[in-house]
Design an enzyme around this catalytic site. Structure first.
Site, short mmCIF file in Angstrom:
data_model
loop_
_atom_site.label_atom_id
_atom_site.label_comp_id
_atom_site.label_asym_id
_atom_site.label_seq_id
_atom_site.Cartn_x
_atom_site.Cartn_y
_atom_site.Cartn_z
N ASN A 125 -12.13 -1.20 -1.10
CA ASN A 125 -11.53 -1.83 0.12
C ASN A 125 -12.25 -1.37 1.39
OD1 ASN A 125 -9.00 -2.58 1.64
ND2 ASN A 125 -9.17 -0.49 2.50
N GLU A 126 -12.66 -2.56 2.07
CA GLU A 126 -13.35 -2.28 3.28
C GLU A 126 -14.52 -1.30 3.43
OE1 GLU A 126 -10.29 -1.66 6.49
OE2 GLU A 126 -9.55 -3.55 6.33
N ASN A 151 -6.93 1.42 2.57
CA ASN A 151 -7.49 2.72 2.77
C ASN A 151 -6.97 3.68 1.69
OD1 ASN A 151 -8.77 1.44 4.81
ND2 ASN A 151 -7.46 2.44 6.33
N GLU A 181 -6.17 -9.19 3.57
CA GLU A 181 -5.55 -8.41 4.62
C GLU A 181 -5.34 -9.51 5.91
OE1 GLU A 181 -5.96 -4.35 5.47
OE2 GLU A 181 -6.43 -3.96 3.47
N GLU A 210 1.05 -1.27 0.03
CA GLU A 210 0.22 0.08 -0.08
C GLU A 210 0.83 1.35 -0.15
OE1 GLU A 210 -3.06 0.12 3.09
OE2 GLU A 210 -3.70 2.05 2.44
O1 AHR Z 1 -3.14 -2.53 6.27
C1 AHR Z 1 -3.23 -1.47 6.82
C2 AHR Z 1 -4.88 -0.95 6.84
O2 AHR Z 1 -5.55 -1.85 7.47
C3 AHR Z 1 -5.24 -0.89 5.22
O3 AHR Z 1 -5.16 0.41 4.68
C4 AHR Z 1 -6.75 -1.06 5.49
O4 AHR Z 1 -7.33 -1.80 4.41
C5 AHR Z 1 -6.90 -1.77 6.79
O5 AHR Z 1 -7.90 -1.24 7.69
#
Ligand code: AHR
Length: 503
Positions: free
Chosen positions: A172-173, A72, A292, A27
């Site tokens: 993502n999330e 994120n 993740e 990331e």
């Molecule tokens: O891996 C760190 C963060 O954890 C990532 O950006 C997010 O997807 C998760 O909350």
């Protein structure tokens, strides 16, 4: 000494160990990319500015597909910023991590790095602040050979061949209130379905991952998966799971049992996905992308680490730089056992993350790179776990933990590669006080002998590898191992992770 018994039999195959199970995640966050994999001034940097000492460690780690560029971060990402002449790329605020993104490294540079480490790209699109059109545009830029505005732009930017990205994450999330563009399951499900349909119209061969829950402890967990999959069942191939574990309130026993939580998480998502499939009368199965997972001291991040201030947007700040102990590595190794135990439905997984940011590899700017404790269970499992994952029959002493109740002290899984005539066993001892002697009935595997053993343990479970002492912790051969008349015996020290290769 307490004892445990296992039976390993190739007849009890769970599923093939897919190489994508050993994926990673890069990331744009903290010092992951800048001052991590990319440091042009470093003595080991190649012509493109990538640290070759890091490349060597990533290769040794044995990571398959790598998810990129977030996390994120992706929910505020404009992919167009990251291509074209570097000098013309805009500097942008990264709201997720309160940093400045220079875009010095973008899609082309990262793809070139992936070629050097020998891994494939798994790309995430921004469905937080952008939508279907931008996702399709990025897919066109990446996968169309030539003759369209965006494929020709890629060629003009120096890349003749398409990137040919096969796996795509639809955001993502999106269940997390911290996510830019966070939505309800209903709203996200509709957008994800539209984006997926559009992307497939462009390239029917891609694999699509829809966002599941950010943890099994989200208030919307379960219902989120049901609603999102009800909208997207026919459009996607996989649903994501994310999970991070940390020791809380000094409760080491519960922390050591974190894989119990991961087991339950996977099984509940499989049950929910299959329920949606059953209601629809579908014969299709949705698999899991556990994209993740790790040990992460999140509570620490919410405390001291956080960057704030309207005039304070640093480039590559030190963020999420957890330093991992032997205890953390044992839990980590157990999480890998959990993934293997569910190899039938966990088709893909990404260790979050790879370098500097909650990572198995650390670097110092202008200085060395080194392996954290968690490096070893990953690299050894990735190298030895081949063929089919096997369900082991396990009889283990138990103890009671505050969070998970009664749990077995030993957890284990095996793999068997019939073609190569090789097998491997992965085991943990979760007791903090006692060694456990394990007898493993391996008769059904044939006439095998022990090729190698590795046990990660230490008298000080808090021991770490640090800049000052980079090789303090490493796995050692387990001298206790014996094989006689089809029975393998091995002693597992307290708080330990072990791998045994047979052939
Ligand atoms: O891996 C760190 C963060 O954890 C990532 O950006 C997010 O997807 C998760 O909350």
């Amino acid at each position: 000494m307490p004892s445990a018994r296992l039976t390993v039999d190739p007849a009890f195959a769970i599923g093939d160990v897919r190489r994508k199970l050993f994926g990673g995640f890069v990331e744009h966050l903290g010092r992951h990319v800048y001052d991590g994999i990319y440091e042009p001034g470093h003595e080991s940097a190649d012509a493109e500015g990538f640290r070759t000492d890091v490349i060597d460690l990533v290769k040794e780690l044995g990571v398959d597909t790598i998810r990129y560029p977030g996390g994120n971060f992706v929910s505020g990402f404009r992919w167009e910023d990251s291509v074209g002449p570097v000098s013309e790329r805009p500097r942008r605020l990264d709201l997720a991590w309160h940093s400045t993104e220079t875009n010095e490294v973008g899609l082309h540079e990262f793809s070139s790095w992936l070629e050097k480490v020998g891994s494939d790209l798994m790309m995430a699109v921004n469905l937080g602040t952008r939508g279907t059109l931008e996702a399709i545009d990025l897919l066109e830029y990446s996968n169309i050979r030539s003759g369209t505005a965006l494929s020709d732009r890629r060629i003009a930017n120096g890349r003749t061949e398409p990137f040919g990205v096969r796996m795509w994450c639809l955001g993502n999330e999106m269940d997390g209130p911290w996510q830019l563009g966070h939505r309800s399951a209903d709203d996200y499900g509709k957008i994800a379905s539209q984006a997926a349909k559009g992307m497939r119209q462009l390239d029917p061969d891609i694999q699509l991952v829809v966002c599941g829950s950010s943890s099994a402890h989200m208030p919307t967990f379960g219902e989120w998966e049901r609603v999102v999959l009800t909208h997207t069942y026919d459009d996607v191939d996989l649903i994501s799971c994310h999970a991070y574990y940390e020791e809380r309130n000094g409760d080491v026993d519960s922390f050591l049992a974190s894989a119990v939580d991961m087991d339950g998480f996977i099984e509940k998502v499989v049950a929910t996905a299959d329920h949606v499939g059953a209601v629809r009368g579908s014969s299709k199965k949705i698999d899991i992308s556990f994209d993740e997972w790790n040990v992460w001291y999140i509570d620490r991040f919410h405390g001291v680490d956080k960057i704030q201030g309207i005039d304070n947007w640093p480039v590559a700040p030190r963020l999420l730089e957890d330093s991992y102990s032997v205890l953390d590595a044992v839990v980590f190794g157990n999480l890998m056992i959990s993934l293997l135990k569910h190899a039938d439905r966990v088709a893909s997984a990404s260790l979050a993350q790879l370098v500097n940011v909650i990572a198995p590899i650390m670097t110092e700017p202008g200085g060395p790179a080194w392996r954290q404790t968690t490096f070893f269970p990953f690299s050894i499992t990735s190298r030895l776990a081949k063929g089919a994952a096997l369900r082991v029959k396990l009889e283990s002493p138990t103890h009671t933990t505050a969070v998970y109740g009664e749990v077995p002290l030993v957890d284990a899984v095996a793999t068997h590669d019939a073609e190569a005539g090789r097998s491997a066993l992965f085991l943990v001892n979760r007791s903090t006080t006692e060694s456990i002697e394990v007898s493993v009935d391996v008769a059904a595997l044939g006439d095998l002998s022990v090729l190698e053993t590795h046990t990660l343990t230490d008298d000080d479970i808090n021991a770490k590898n640090t800049l000052a002492d980079r090789e303090r912790v490493a796995p050692r051969p387990n001298e206790s191992v014996r094989v006689e008349d089809g029975i393998l015996t091995i002693t597992l020290p307290p708080v330990s992770w072990t791998a045994v290769a047979l052939g």
